[in-house]
Design an enzyme around this catalytic site. Structure first.
Site, mmCIF file in Angstrom:
data_model
loop_
_atom_site.group_PDB
_atom_site.id
_atom_site.type_symbol
_atom_site.label_atom_id
_atom_site.label_comp_id
_atom_site.label_asym_id
_atom_site.label_seq_id
_atom_site.Cartn_x
_atom_site.Cartn_y
_atom_site.Cartn_z
ATOM 1 N N ASP A 127 -2.720 -7.389 -14.775
ATOM 2 C CA ASP A 127 -2.502 -6.340 -14.467
ATOM 3 C C ASP A 127 -1.296 -6.544 -12.858
ATOM 4 O OD1 ASP A 127 -3.673 -5.585 -16.598
ATOM 5 O OD2 ASP A 127 -4.785 -3.691 -15.785
ATOM 6 N N GLY A 170 -2.293 -1.931 -18.884
ATOM 7 C CA GLY A 170 -2.323 -1.671 -17.752
ATOM 8 C C GLY A 170 -3.125 -0.338 -16.996
#
Ligand code: F6P
Length: 341
Positions: A127, A170
């Site tokens: 991420d 994400g």
């Protein structure tokens, strides 16, 4: 010196490169002993480990996943286990522990460090949202996977005059969405950092079709949220064909855009494919550098710290600083991409 290493939290391409690097630097260059705990913090709490020598890390540099296994551990469970962990560290004669992990793991590392354990952390996450480091390894690989998927989806979208809504990972930040979207020339990028306006997204996609284009690609980070009450479709229910809808922003957006535009839309949830497989050269190099510097920090007795990339240098940053906030996408990055909502 005797060093324990573990990988915790969601896995990430490059973990094995760190483990290999720790063993090479520690065993070959310093004459240390290294043990690897199995399945993250669980291995430390249960004293479940194996010795890591050069043979144990042979051929793993380019391999995805983690040879040690990983797991997520509840913070409360870890808090209750501090004394047990301390006991195992003493029994095993460990001089340093190198946990490799993301946000949750680093918080746990900070907790154990505050309890007096000799911790040197290594950040990881696809991420890219760890605040103290410019980049985390795994991110480059994930962006590459997502970009290739977007490139491939363009041709099939064009054949069928469709909108492709591609959900990338994400949870809290839109780094993968932004970078893959920019790299593949997506027509709209939706990120968790700001609630999106569905009317604006519909207009962007609609204008493309009105201008005679045959397809549109929308990239959405899994954690993106619409402005409350703005969507026609919410979680649950059925789509325009009476099919049951799956939860998840990618699915919801595809249903919503199809309904609003009268154009076929397809959701593509990339999911864990972004976490699997071989790391890119960039991620292998960053992971290897982190491993090397973690061993050096341990030898200097610099505990309660974590390796970080600043510019082109690897520096040590206090864990306390690293766990304060997440690194979100700054708004000037949206302007560069031009089509972030
Ligand atoms: O934090 C990394 C990450 O891949 C996120 O992007 C994603 O939301 C999450 O892990 C998925 O976790 P799990 O593997 O537990 O489903």
């Amino acid at each position: 010196m005797r060093i324990g290493v573990l990988t915790s939290g969601g896995d990430c391409p490059g973990l094995n490169a760190v483990i290999r690097s720790v063993v090479h630097r520690a065993v070959v260059d310093h004459g240390d002993e290294v043990i690897g705990f199995h399945d993250g913090w669980k291995g430390l709490l249960e004293a479940d480990y194996r010795k890591l020598d050069l043979d144990a890390v042979g051929g793993i540099l380019a391999r995805g996943g983690t040879i040690l296994g990983s797991s997520r551990v509840q913070p409360a469970h870890l808090r209750d286990g501090v004394e047990r962990a301390r006991g195992h560290v003493a029994d095993l004669g460990l001089d340093a522990i190198i946990p490799i992990g993301g946000e949750g793991t680093l918080k746990a590392a900070h907790l154990l460090s505050q309890a007096g354990l000799p911790i040197v952390g290594v950040p990881k996450t696809i991420d890219n949202d760890i605040a103290s480091t410019d980049v985390t390894f795994g991110f480059d690989t994930a962006v590459g996977v997502a970009t290739e998927a977007l490139d491939r989806l363009k041709t099939t979208a064009e054949s069928h005059q469709r909108v492709m809504v591609v959900e990338v990972m994400g949870r809290h930040t839109g780094w993968i969405a932004l970078h893959s979207g920019m790299a593949a020339g997506a027509h709209a990028i939706v990120v968790p950092e700001r609630p999106f306006d569905i009317d604006e997204l519909t207009a962007i996609v609609g204008e493309r079709f009105s201008a005679g284009k045959r397809f549109a690609i929308v990239v959405v980070a899994e954690g993106a949220k619409p402005r409350p009450g703005s969507m026609r479709f919410e979680e649950g229910g059925t789509d325009m064909y009476g099919h049951e809808r799956f939860a998840g922003i990618g699915n919801l957006l595809a249903v919503e855009l199809e309904d609003r535009l009268g154009k076929e839309a397809r959701p593509v949830i990339l999911g864990h494919v972004q976490r699997g497989g071989t790391p890119t050269a960039y991620d292998r190099v960053l992971a290897t550098r982190f491993g090397w510097h973690a061993v050096e920090a341990a030898h200097r007795g610099e505990f309660g710290m974590l390796t970080a990339l600043r510019g082109t240098d690897i520096v040590m940053v206090p864990l306390a600083e690293a766990v304060q906030t997440l690194k979100t996408v700054p708004s000037d990055r949206y302007a560069e991409a031009q089509n972030v909502l």
